[in-house]
Each structure stands twice: as structure tokens, then as C-alpha cells.
Design an enzyme around this catalytic site. Structure first.
Site: not given
Length: 267
Positions: A137, A155
Site C-alpha cells: 500500500k 486503504d
């Protein structure tokens, strides 16, 4: 019935190509709905963004942006982080939470960059995810916003909304990333991530989404998960553009209370 079940029911029989077309239409509307979407971490170099993203774990971007001006003045290069005094850095990072672990990550990041990359942050995903404190991420955040390499950042908001949208029926972030990448054109990946996150903070809240004041209502399988009546939905909009969002959804902006405009968006 849970949200995934509701999504499946409303769009039962949707073909893969139909899902892709709907996803791209929704992505286009999101671009129109949130023209101000952007990376909310302040940075001027790729290394600064890497550091800020590591610090953003378990805290808000606002809090990180309060800490990084002093941090970035004191530590400019990878060598600076590698040679940092641990106690001094911990004190600087204390407001971000988990400051000991974050200090450890930043010092090790600096050391690894000096030892293996001549002090320069690499611009390739495999190299980034091999660095201390940087997962997939974080790497996608860096690639998309510091290097201009398209990347999808999954997220909490992105995971929740892509499931609500019926784009995926999946909780694993990496699988979501690849599934969405197959739906949306590569050039749009980075900005899509920001727009979905902004939509999650402002409109499609976790507990009670503002369905009746959402620009995606006609295309969303989960429409009805929150109030569909305009007055009730308008009160759920958040952020400085709440009234603009209401107008974009065809709802009277005056239905949005002043408090909704001044209340901080959910992190």
C-alpha cells in the site's frame, strides 16, 4: 442482508464487461464529484513521502503533517535517517503514535537506502516493498504520487467502497488491487484511489452512508444501505464541500447543516 448480499441481489446477472463499464462510469462521476481529491500528506521529495506514509500508520494525515516540517528540516537525506539519534527521533515522532516502531523503521530505511541504493529511493514496486517499513500500500502511494507511476492504494475506505460498489467481493487488499486494476484504465489508478477515499470520508460513511445525497446512487448496488430521503441524507454529508456535493447529487444544498461543513471529515 449484508452489503455484499445486497450488491449481488441488485446487480444479479451483471456480466464482467457490464461491471467494467459501470465501474468506469462510476469512476468518471467520482472525478466530477471530487475535483479536489489529492494526496493529503505534505512532501516535496520521494523520500519525504515515503517517510510521511510510514508515519501515517494508525494516525491521521493531519497529525503527520504537523510533525513532518520539523522532521524534514532535521533529516534531509537517507544518510541523515541512517545516522539519526534514536532518542531524539522518538521524541519528534511521539505525537504520531507507535513512535518507537516508526523510529526503528525510519532508521532502518535510511540504512538500507544508503547500503543498497546509493541513498536514493527506488522507483520500482519490488524494490520499494523490500525496504523496511514499506508494504505494498505504501509503495503504491509513493509510486503514484512521487514518481507518477500509476498505482492503486487499498486503504480502509477503498476496501469498503469497492465492495459496496459491487466492483469486488473481496477483503484481501492485494486481491482488491488486482481486481480493480482490471476494471479501471491504468492512467486513472492513482487519482481513483484519492477520489474513492474522499468519497468514503465525505459521503459513503462506514456506518450510515448518505445514499440519498450521493452522485453514484443510480449506479450503486448498495443504494439503500443508508437513508435515501434527501433531508436525512444531506445531514450526513461532511467536509468543506458538503453543500457542493449535495447540489451535484440533485439535493437542495440548504438541507446541509452548517455543522456538516465545518465538521472534520472522517480519517
Amino acid at each position: 442482508m449484508n452489503l455484499v448480499g445486497r450488491s449481488v441481489k441488485r446487480f444479479a446477472g451483471e456480466t464482467p464487461i457490464g461491471r467494467k463499464r459501470r465501474a468506469r462510469k462510476m469512476a468518471k462521476v467520482l472525478a466530477e464529484t471530487h475535483p479536489d481529491a489529492h494526496c493529503e500528506l505534505d512532501f516535496t521529495t520521494p523520500l519525504e513521502l515515503a517517510v510521511a506514509t510510514i508515519l501515517s500508520a494508525q494516525t491521521t494525515d493531519v497529525r503527520v503533517n504537523q510533525v513532518t516540517p520539523t522532521l524534514f528540516k532535521r533529516y534531509v537525506s537517507a544518510a541523515d535517517y541512517a545516522a539519526a539519534d534514536r532518542t531524539e527521533m522518538e521524541e519528534l515522532l511521539r505525537p504520531t503514535g507507535f513512535f518507537r516502531a516508526k523510529t526503528d523503521s525510519l532508521i532502518k530505511l535510511g540504512q538500507t537506502l544508503v547500503d543498497k541504493h546509493d541513498g536514493v529511493l527506488p522507483a520500482k514496486l519490488p524494490d520499494l516493498v523490500a525496504l523496511p517499513g514499506i508494504g505494498r500500500k505504501t509503495a503504491n502511494v509513493i509510486l503514484g504520487n512521487a514518481f507518477g507511476v500509476p498505482g492503486i492504494t487499498v486503504d480502509t475506505h477503498f476496501r469498503r467502497l469497492t465492495n459496496r460498489f459491487g466492483w469486488v467481493q473481496e477483503e484481501d487488499p492485494v486481491k482488491i488491487e488486482f481486481l480493480v486494476a482490471d476494471l479501471i484504465e491504468k492512467r486513472d489508478w492513482t487519482m481513483l484511489s484519492h477520489r474513492v477515499i474522499f468519497h468514503g470520508r465525505r459521503v459513503c460513511h462506514a456506518r450510515k452512508p448518505a445514499c440519498g445525497a450521493c452522485t453514484l446512487a443510480a449506479m450503486c448496488p448498495s443504494y439503500g444501505a443508508g437513508p435515501t430521503e434527501a433531508p436525512a441524507a444531506a445531514k450526513l454529508l461532511k467536509g468543506p464541500r458538503a453543500r457542493d456535493l449535495a447540489a451535484a447529487a440533485g439535493v437542495d444544498p440548504d438541507l446541509v447543516p452548517v455543522a456538516a461543513v465545518t465538521t472534520p471529515e472522517a480519517p
